[in-house]
Design a protein around this motif. Sequence first.
Motif, PDB file in Angstrom:
ATOM      1  N   LEU A 157       1.324  14.510 -13.088  1.00  0.00           N
ATOM      2  CA  LEU A 157       2.083  14.720 -14.318  1.00  0.00           C
ATOM      3  C   LEU A 157       1.260  14.655 -15.588  1.00  0.00           C
ATOM      4  CD1 LEU A 157       5.350  12.786 -13.433  1.00  0.00           C
ATOM      5  CD2 LEU A 157       4.941  15.238 -13.377  1.00  0.00           C
ATOM      6  N   ASN A 158      -0.003  14.235 -15.505  1.00  0.00           N
ATOM      7  CA  ASN A 158      -0.871  14.153 -16.686  1.00  0.00           C
ATOM      8  C   ASN A 158      -0.182  13.459 -17.844  1.00  0.00           C
ATOM      9  OD1 ASN A 158      -2.941  15.602 -15.365  1.00  0.00           O
ATOM     10  ND2 ASN A 158      -1.933  17.521 -15.880  1.00  0.00           N
ATOM     11  N   LEU A 159       0.222  12.243 -17.614  1.00  0.00           N
ATOM     12  CA  LEU A 159       0.954  11.499 -18.632  1.00  0.00           C
ATOM     13  C   LEU A 159       0.045  11.062 -19.765  1.00  0.00           C
ATOM     14  CD1 LEU A 159       3.154   9.262 -16.334  1.00  0.00           C
ATOM     15  CD2 LEU A 159       3.830  11.315 -17.577  1.00  0.00           C
ATOM     16  N   PRO A 160       0.548  11.140 -21.006  1.00  0.00           N
ATOM     17  CA  PRO A 160      -0.264  10.668 -22.133  1.00  0.00           C
ATOM     18  C   PRO A 160      -0.446   9.171 -22.042  1.00  0.00           C
ATOM     19  CG  PRO A 160       1.954  11.238 -22.853  1.00  0.00           C
ATOM     20  CD  PRO A 160       1.852  11.637 -21.407  1.00  0.00           C
ATOM     21  N   GLY A 161      -1.581   8.712 -22.522  1.00  0.00           N
ATOM     22  CA  GLY A 161      -1.843   7.259 -22.533  1.00  0.00           C
ATOM     23  C   GLY A 161      -2.219   6.710 -21.178  1.00  0.00           C
ATOM     24  N   GLY A 162      -2.499   7.575 -20.201  1.00  0.00           N
ATOM     25  CA  GLY A 162      -2.948   7.110 -18.887  1.00  0.00           C
ATOM     26  C   GLY A 162      -1.867   6.467 -18.054  1.00  0.00           C
ATOM     27  N   LEU A 163      -0.600   6.762 -18.317  1.00  0.00           N
ATOM     28  CA  LEU A 163       0.492   6.197 -17.521  1.00  0.00           C
ATOM     29  C   LEU A 163       0.515   6.789 -16.136  1.00  0.00           C
ATOM     30  CD1 LEU A 163       3.355   6.182 -20.144  1.00  0.00           C
ATOM     31  CD2 LEU A 163       1.938   4.279 -19.461  1.00  0.00           C
TER      32      LEU A 163
ATOM     33  N   THR B 172       3.537  10.047  -9.817  1.00  0.00           N
ATOM     34  CA  THR B 172       3.030  10.177 -11.186  1.00  0.00           C
ATOM     35  C   THR B 172       1.695  10.909 -11.277  1.00  0.00           C
ATOM     36  OG1 THR B 172       1.900   8.035 -11.055  1.00  0.00           O
ATOM     37  CG2 THR B 172       4.155   8.048 -11.911  1.00  0.00           C
ATOM     38  N   GLY B 173       1.015  11.125 -10.170  1.00  0.00           N
ATOM     39  CA  GLY B 173      -0.335  11.664 -10.171  1.00  0.00           C
ATOM     40  C   GLY B 173      -0.503  13.008 -10.849  1.00  0.00           C
TER      41      GLY B 173
ATOM     42  N   THR C 117       0.833  -1.202   0.000  1.00  0.00           N
ATOM     43  CA  THR C 117       0.000   0.000   0.000  1.00  0.00           C
ATOM     44  C   THR C 117       0.868   1.252   0.000  1.00  0.00           C
ATOM     45  OG1 THR C 117      -1.806  -1.142   1.126  1.00  0.00           O
ATOM     46  CG2 THR C 117      -1.776   1.261   1.282  1.00  0.00           C
ATOM     47  N   THR C 118       1.905   1.260   0.819  1.00  0.00           N
ATOM     48  CA  THR C 118       2.809   2.402   0.886  1.00  0.00           C
ATOM     49  C   THR C 118       3.484   2.645  -0.459  1.00  0.00           C
ATOM     50  OG1 THR C 118       3.211   2.046   3.244  1.00  0.00           O
ATOM     51  CG2 THR C 118       4.844   3.354   2.053  1.00  0.00           C
ATOM     52  N   MET C 119       3.979   1.584  -1.084  1.00  0.00           N
ATOM     53  CA  MET C 119       4.632   1.720  -2.387  1.00  0.00           C
ATOM     54  C   MET C 119       3.657   2.273  -3.426  1.00  0.00           C
ATOM     55  SD  MET C 119       6.985  -1.751  -2.473  1.00  0.00           S
ATOM     56  CE  MET C 119       6.906  -1.840  -4.235  1.00  0.00           C
ATOM     57  N   ARG C 120       2.442   1.734  -3.445  1.00  0.00           N
ATOM     58  CA  ARG C 120       1.443   2.189  -4.419  1.00  0.00           C
ATOM     59  C   ARG C 120       1.097   3.666  -4.201  1.00  0.00           C
ATOM     60  NH1 ARG C 120      -2.078  -1.557  -3.766  1.00  0.00           N
ATOM     61  NH2 ARG C 120      -3.234  -0.504  -2.135  1.00  0.00           N
ATOM     62  N   GLU C 121       0.901   4.062  -2.940  1.00  0.00           N
ATOM     63  CA  GLU C 121       0.566   5.456  -2.651  1.00  0.00           C
ATOM     64  C   GLU C 121       1.691   6.390  -3.060  1.00  0.00           C
ATOM     65  OE1 GLU C 121      -0.326   5.326   1.525  1.00  0.00           O
ATOM     66  OE2 GLU C 121      -2.379   4.617   1.195  1.00  0.00           O
ATOM     67  N   ARG C 122       2.927   5.987  -2.787  1.00  0.00           N
ATOM     68  CA  ARG C 122       4.069   6.826  -3.151  1.00  0.00           C
ATOM     69  C   ARG C 122       4.213   6.939  -4.662  1.00  0.00           C
ATOM     70  NH1 ARG C 122       7.696   7.915   1.216  1.00  0.00           N
ATOM     71  NH2 ARG C 122       6.320   8.041   3.014  1.00  0.00           N
ATOM     72  N   MET C 123       3.973   5.852  -5.388  1.00  0.00           N
ATOM     73  CA  MET C 123       4.053   5.910  -6.849  1.00  0.00           C
ATOM     74  C   MET C 123       2.943   6.787  -7.419  1.00  0.00           C
ATOM     75  SD  MET C 123       6.691   4.507  -8.072  1.00  0.00           S
ATOM     76  CE  MET C 123       6.259   4.482  -9.801  1.00  0.00           C
ATOM     77  N   GLU C 124       1.760   6.723  -6.819  1.00  0.00           N
ATOM     78  CA  GLU C 124       0.662   7.578  -7.274  1.00  0.00           C
ATOM     79  C   GLU C 124       1.002   9.045  -7.038  1.00  0.00           C
ATOM     80  OE1 GLU C 124      -2.829   6.099  -5.289  1.00  0.00           O
ATOM     81  OE2 GLU C 124      -2.955   4.351  -6.593  1.00  0.00           O
ATOM     82  N   GLN C 125       1.648   9.336  -5.906  1.00  0.00           N
ATOM     83  CA  GLN C 125       2.075  10.712  -5.638  1.00  0.00           C
ATOM     84  C   GLN C 125       3.098  11.157  -6.677  1.00  0.00           C
ATOM     85  OE1 GLN C 125       3.592  10.660  -1.638  1.00  0.00           O
ATOM     86  NE2 GLN C 125       1.557  10.580  -0.702  1.00  0.00           N
TER      87      GLN C 125
END
Length: 116
Positions: free
Chosen positions: A110-116, A107-108, A97-105
């Motif tokens: 950045l509005n990446l193309p293609g939904g990355l 990349t969240g 959960t911690t890893m997922r939350e940190r990764m979402e923070q």
Amino acid sequence: MTKGQGFGFGLGGKMKELTEAFKKAQQIQEGAKQLQEELEQMEIEGQAGDGLVKVVLSGNQEPRRVIIAPNALQEDADMLSDLVTAAMRDAYEKSTTTMRERMEQLTGGLNLPGGL
């Protein structure tokens, strides 16, 4: 040459998008490196049996230590094994959960193309 087509290939706007995508990728790469370092230093504790058994993992799920309360040793081997397994599972879920939350923070925003 028609305005916005750049070099006559119709890539004017696409080149700008591509440049922005590269910048965002660099930001993510730098952020991921920093995040990896933070996760290595982090300690996440899972427990079972109201704290009779505790398992500590790093943020990237590297085992650090197992702590068994003296009164947990009064349990039979199967029960103690179950407590250790439950504490490991708890620590693993918390670290995931911690890893997922940190990764979402990371990349969240950045509005990446293609939904990355």
